[in-house]
Design a protein around this motif. Structure first.
Motif, PDB file in Angstrom:
ATOM      1  N   ALA A  95       0.836  -1.208   0.000  1.00  0.00           N
ATOM      2  CA  ALA A  95       0.000   0.000   0.000  1.00  0.00           C
ATOM      3  C   ALA A  95       0.864   1.249   0.000  1.00  0.00           C
ATOM      4  CB  ALA A  95      -0.920   0.001   1.216  1.00  0.00           C
ATOM      5  N   GLY A  96       0.555   2.160  -0.903  1.00  0.00           N
ATOM      6  CA  GLY A  96       1.255   3.430  -0.950  1.00  0.00           C
ATOM      7  C   GLY A  96       2.600   3.391  -1.619  1.00  0.00           C
ATOM      8  N   SER A  97       3.014   2.204  -2.093  1.00  0.00           N
ATOM      9  CA  SER A  97       4.351   2.098  -2.677  1.00  0.00           C
ATOM     10  C   SER A  97       4.386   2.513  -4.144  1.00  0.00           C
ATOM     11  CB  SER A  97       4.874   0.667  -2.561  1.00  0.00           C
ATOM     12  OG  SER A  97       4.165  -0.179  -3.438  1.00  0.00           O
ATOM     13  N   TYR A  98       3.221   2.602  -4.779  1.00  0.00           N
ATOM     14  CA  TYR A  98       3.126   2.910  -6.206  1.00  0.00           C
ATOM     15  C   TYR A  98       3.752   1.827  -7.076  1.00  0.00           C
ATOM     16  CZ  TYR A  98       2.183   7.871  -5.110  1.00  0.00           C
ATOM     17  OH  TYR A  98       1.667   9.050  -4.647  1.00  0.00           O
ATOM     18  N   GLN A  99       4.208   0.755  -6.495  1.00  0.00           N
ATOM     19  CA  GLN A  99       5.085  -0.138  -7.231  1.00  0.00           C
ATOM     20  C   GLN A  99       4.588  -1.568  -7.216  1.00  0.00           C
ATOM     21  OE1 GLN A  99       9.097   0.599  -6.193  1.00  0.00           O
ATOM     22  NE2 GLN A  99       9.903  -1.213  -7.197  1.00  0.00           N
ATOM     23  N   LEU A 100       4.323  -2.096  -8.410  1.00  0.00           N
ATOM     24  CA  LEU A 100       3.998  -3.509  -8.557  1.00  0.00           C
ATOM     25  C   LEU A 100       5.287  -4.284  -8.744  1.00  0.00           C
ATOM     26  CD1 LEU A 100       0.994  -3.816 -11.039  1.00  0.00           C
ATOM     27  CD2 LEU A 100       1.028  -4.524  -8.660  1.00  0.00           C
ATOM     28  N   THR A 101       5.411  -5.395  -8.047  1.00  0.00           N
ATOM     29  CA  THR A 101       6.528  -6.307  -8.271  1.00  0.00           C
ATOM     30  C   THR A 101       5.975  -7.552  -8.931  1.00  0.00           C
ATOM     31  OG1 THR A 101       7.694  -5.456  -6.329  1.00  0.00           O
ATOM     32  CG2 THR A 101       8.392  -7.592  -7.191  1.00  0.00           C
ATOM     33  N   PHE A 102       6.534  -7.876 -10.079  1.00  0.00           N
ATOM     34  CA  PHE A 102       6.028  -8.984 -10.879  1.00  0.00           C
ATOM     35  C   PHE A 102       6.790 -10.264 -10.606  1.00  0.00           C
ATOM     36  CE2 PHE A 102       3.000  -7.427 -14.040  1.00  0.00           C
ATOM     37  CZ  PHE A 102       3.083  -6.063 -13.839  1.00  0.00           C
ATOM     38  N   GLY A 103       6.081 -11.378 -10.689  1.00  0.00           N
ATOM     39  CA  GLY A 103       6.711 -12.682 -10.692  1.00  0.00           C
ATOM     40  C   GLY A 103       7.291 -12.985 -12.060  1.00  0.00           C
ATOM     41  N   LYS A 104       7.912 -14.142 -12.169  1.00  0.00           N
ATOM     42  CA  LYS A 104       8.625 -14.483 -13.395  1.00  0.00           C
ATOM     43  C   LYS A 104       7.707 -14.904 -14.524  1.00  0.00           C
ATOM     44  CE  LYS A 104      13.213 -15.654 -11.680  1.00  0.00           C
ATOM     45  NZ  LYS A 104      13.103 -15.524 -10.225  1.00  0.00           N
ATOM     46  N   GLY A 105       6.502 -15.281 -14.260  1.00  0.00           N
ATOM     47  CA  GLY A 105       5.587 -15.687 -15.313  1.00  0.00           C
ATOM     48  C   GLY A 105       5.499 -17.177 -15.485  1.00  0.00           C
ATOM     49  N   THR A 106       4.309 -17.653 -15.803  1.00  0.00           N
ATOM     50  CA  THR A 106       4.070 -19.060 -16.140  1.00  0.00           C
ATOM     51  C   THR A 106       3.461 -19.105 -17.518  1.00  0.00           C
ATOM     52  OG1 THR A 106       3.739 -19.843 -13.886  1.00  0.00           O
ATOM     53  CG2 THR A 106       2.699 -21.115 -15.622  1.00  0.00           C
ATOM     54  N   LYS A 107       4.033 -19.932 -18.367  1.00  0.00           N
ATOM     55  CA  LYS A 107       3.482 -20.078 -19.709  1.00  0.00           C
ATOM     56  C   LYS A 107       2.448 -21.191 -19.696  1.00  0.00           C
ATOM     57  CE  LYS A 107       4.680 -20.777 -24.545  1.00  0.00           C
ATOM     58  NZ  LYS A 107       5.757 -20.954 -25.540  1.00  0.00           N
ATOM     59  N   LEU A 108       1.237 -20.838 -20.042  1.00  0.00           N
ATOM     60  CA  LEU A 108       0.154 -21.810 -20.109  1.00  0.00           C
ATOM     61  C   LEU A 108      -0.084 -22.196 -21.560  1.00  0.00           C
ATOM     62  CD1 LEU A 108      -2.233 -23.371 -18.794  1.00  0.00           C
ATOM     63  CD2 LEU A 108      -3.624 -21.319 -19.169  1.00  0.00           C
ATOM     64  N   SER A 109      -0.004 -23.488 -21.843  1.00  0.00           N
ATOM     65  CA  SER A 109      -0.287 -23.994 -23.189  1.00  0.00           C
ATOM     66  C   SER A 109      -1.509 -24.890 -23.114  1.00  0.00           C
ATOM     67  CB  SER A 109       0.909 -24.790 -23.730  1.00  0.00           C
ATOM     68  OG  SER A 109       2.044 -23.959 -23.858  1.00  0.00           O
ATOM     69  N   VAL A 110      -2.477 -24.615 -23.954  1.00  0.00           N
ATOM     70  CA  VAL A 110      -3.706 -25.392 -23.964  1.00  0.00           C
ATOM     71  C   VAL A 110      -3.672 -26.329 -25.164  1.00  0.00           C
ATOM     72  CG1 VAL A 110      -6.215 -25.316 -24.020  1.00  0.00           C
ATOM     73  CG2 VAL A 110      -4.930 -23.508 -22.860  1.00  0.00           C
ATOM     74  N   ILE A 111      -3.832 -27.610 -24.885  1.00  0.00           N
ATOM     75  CA  ILE A 111      -3.784 -28.632 -25.933  1.00  0.00           C
ATOM     76  C   ILE A 111      -5.203 -28.869 -26.436  1.00  0.00           C
ATOM     77  CG2 ILE A 111      -3.076 -30.994 -26.464  1.00  0.00           C
ATOM     78  CD1 ILE A 111      -1.332 -30.724 -23.823  1.00  0.00           C
ATOM     79  N   PRO A 112      -5.426 -28.634 -27.736  1.00  0.00           N
ATOM     80  CA  PRO A 112      -6.808 -28.797 -28.246  1.00  0.00           C
ATOM     81  C   PRO A 112      -7.257 -30.250 -28.216  1.00  0.00           C
ATOM     82  CG  PRO A 112      -5.408 -27.579 -29.789  1.00  0.00           C
ATOM     83  CD  PRO A 112      -4.501 -28.142 -28.734  1.00  0.00           C
TER      84      PRO A 112
END
Lengths: 112, 113
Positions: A95-112
């Motif tokens: 709160a009040g930091s103005y700053q989002l810290t992001f995680g590294k990300g997960t790649k989601l692949s959907v198999i048809p």
């Protein structure tokens, strides 16, 4: 400082199944969390958010769960569709930091 | 209808050059950001402005200089470009100070040769 990370860098699911993407955070002062979806060649797109006074929030086909005790949040996608294929990021903010810290990300692949 | 727009979308340039990336938001937001996304997709904040005032300045080389002529615009000027500056740069905006959803632009892919 805060670090926000993900348990799994890649996730492959069958179309129609449910997907769960996990995220851990380290800053106990974080009180606002967002999940973003980033499709190839595009900017991150807001999916759902949750504040620390909540444990669960639901959107359309998506649910975010927050466990402050273990500093963990997850994104659940119901009936995963090919259009859900993307990289998903969690982000946390104090709160009040103005700053989002992001995680590294997960790649989601959907198999048809 | 574009909420947060950036120009150019692609930028290819030689080492040592100076270049600028422009960002505009038509959402009426007070706060704007620049992020750098590396080849591993890691997003890291660089700068943030609130009502044209710098409020976040992460550990970024001083070759990077943000400029906010008004609260709808936040431009990023980069001097003496280096190979390591190659990345995708995203602009974002949000309503006000903290704990607000940030809306991202489409990104500018910078390639330094």
């Amino acid at each position: 400082g805060e670090s926000v990370g993900l348990h799994l860098p890649t996730l492959s699911v069958q179309e129609g199944d449910n997907s769960i993407i996990n995220c851990a955070y380290s800053n106990s002062a974080s009180d606002y969390f967002i999940w973003y979806k980033q499709e190839s060649g595009k900017g991150p797109q807001f999916i759902i958010d949750i504040r620390s006074n909540m444990d669960k929030r639901q959107g359309q086909r998506v649910t975010v769960l927050l466990n402050k005790t273990v500093k963990h949040l997850s994104l659940q996608i119901a009936a995963t569709q090919p259009g859900d294929s993307a990289v998903y990021f969690c982000a946390g903010e104090e709160a009040g930091s103005y700053q989002l810290t992001f995680g590294k990300g997960t790649k989601l692949s959907v198999i048809p | 209808d574009t909420a947060v727009s950036q120009t150019p979308k692609y930028l290819v340039t030689q080492m040592g050059n100076d270049k600028s990336i422009k960002c505009e938001q038509n959402l009426g937001h007070d706060t704007m950001y620049w992020y750098k996304q590396d080849s591993k997709k890691f997003l890291k904040i660089m700068f943030s402005y609130n009502n044209k005032e710098l409020i976040i300045n992460e550990t970024v080389p001083n070759r990077f200089s943000p400029k906010s002529p008004d609260k709808a615009h936040l431009n990023l000027h980069i001097n003496s470009l280096e190979l390591g500056d190659s990345a995708v740069y995203f602009c974002a905006s949000c309503v006000g100070a903290g704990t607000d959803t940030q809306y991202f632009g489409p990104g500018t892919r910078l390639t330094v040769l």
